[in-house]
Design a protein around this motif. Structure first.
Motif, mmCIF file in Angstrom:
data_model
loop_
_atom_site.group_PDB
_atom_site.id
_atom_site.type_symbol
_atom_site.label_atom_id
_atom_site.label_comp_id
_atom_site.label_asym_id
_atom_site.label_seq_id
_atom_site.Cartn_x
_atom_site.Cartn_y
_atom_site.Cartn_z
ATOM 1 N N LEU A 86 87.114 18.639 -24.258
ATOM 2 C CA LEU A 86 86.571 18.104 -25.510
ATOM 3 C C LEU A 86 85.958 19.244 -26.310
ATOM 4 O O LEU A 86 85.144 20.008 -25.796
ATOM 5 C CB LEU A 86 85.518 17.033 -25.224
ATOM 6 N N TYR A 89 84.960 16.493 -30.117
ATOM 7 C CA TYR A 89 85.548 15.150 -30.175
ATOM 8 C C TYR A 89 84.383 14.178 -30.252
ATOM 9 O O TYR A 89 83.533 14.145 -29.363
ATOM 10 C CB TYR A 89 86.398 14.900 -28.940
ATOM 11 N N ASN A 107 83.188 18.763 -21.487
ATOM 12 C CA ASN A 107 82.666 18.730 -22.852
ATOM 13 C C ASN A 107 81.682 19.872 -23.049
ATOM 14 O O ASN A 107 81.093 20.385 -22.103
ATOM 15 C CB ASN A 107 81.947 17.399 -23.097
ATOM 16 N N HIS A 109 78.207 20.790 -25.440
ATOM 17 C CA HIS A 109 77.189 20.125 -26.255
ATOM 18 C C HIS A 109 76.161 21.154 -26.724
ATOM 19 O O HIS A 109 75.737 22.005 -25.939
ATOM 20 C CB HIS A 109 76.501 19.034 -25.429
ATOM 21 N N VAL A 140 82.444 15.055 -18.062
ATOM 22 C CA VAL A 140 82.264 13.828 -18.826
ATOM 23 C C VAL A 140 82.266 12.639 -17.872
ATOM 24 O O VAL A 140 83.122 12.538 -16.990
ATOM 25 C CB VAL A 140 83.379 13.683 -19.881
ATOM 26 N N ASP A 145 76.795 12.340 -23.028
ATOM 27 C CA ASP A 145 76.255 13.639 -22.612
ATOM 28 C C ASP A 145 75.423 13.533 -21.338
ATOM 29 O O ASP A 145 74.403 14.212 -21.183
ATOM 30 C CB ASP A 145 75.436 14.279 -23.749
#
Length: 192
Positions: A86, A89, A107, A109, A140, A145
């Motif tokens: 990601l 996204y 992911n 962040h 994920v 998160d």
């Protein structure tokens, strides 16, 4: 060689960092697909420029999240994707994709999770007056998160910091940390 499907919703600067690392041999993987939930996103232009196949869709054209995730899953299987990465996204991953790719969805962040999850993490950090924020790479799960943390790097917030200056600092860290972390994951085959 691992095959990566990158999911993006917007500009795609992290996607571009992954492309650059792939094309220069710093990332031993193949980007086999870009999945984008906004057909007008700049990330699509980036993919086309580098010959990366694209699946772009309008989520509202589907009857449910499960319906569009089933369509996404079919494209992932057709592309023989091993990992989902990601990169900006802006949707929560649902059960359909988690069932198929659990432990292989990563992911990035723009905060030191668990602080400031969700949207506008940099704005939240500035508003809270913290002196340090940063970047987190995590697996994920079904939450926002909340998945297990893989890597983090701190970023200092200086006096007089603006959202624009903080974004620039965060993006620089994201671009190097994400590529480095993805590379390590692919080398070790790590999964949750």
């Amino acid at each position: 060689m691992n095959r990566l499907a990158v999911f993006a919703s917007g500009n795609g600067s992290n996607f571009q960092a992954i492309i650059d690392a792939w094309e220069t041999g710093r990332l031993e993987a193949e980007i086999c697909l870009l999945v984008c939930d906004r057909p007008e996103a700049k990330a699509i232009e980036r993919a086309k420029k580098h010959g990366i196949p694209v699946f772009a869709f309008h989520p509202k054209a589907y009857s449910s999240k499960e319906a569009f995730e089933s369509d996404v899953l079919a494209h992932l299987q057709e592309a023989k994707a091993d990992w989902i990465i990601l990169a900006g996204y802006m949707r929560l991953i649902g059960g359909t994709l988690l069932s198929a790719y659990g432990g292989r969805i990563v992911n990035i962040h723009p905060s030191l999770l668990p602080s400031f999850p969700g949207k506008d993490a940099m704005g939240q950090a500035l508003q809270a007056g913290v002196k340090i924020t940063g970047v987190t790479v995590h697996y994920v799960d079904e939450g926002m998160d909340t998945g297990p943390i893989i890597a983090q790097q701190a970023v200092a917030i200086t006096e007089g910091e603006t959202l624009e200056t903080l974004q620039k600092k965060i993006h620089e860290v994201e671009h190097s940390l994400y590529v480095h972390t993805i590379g390590k994951l692919l080398q070790t085959g790590a999964r949750v």
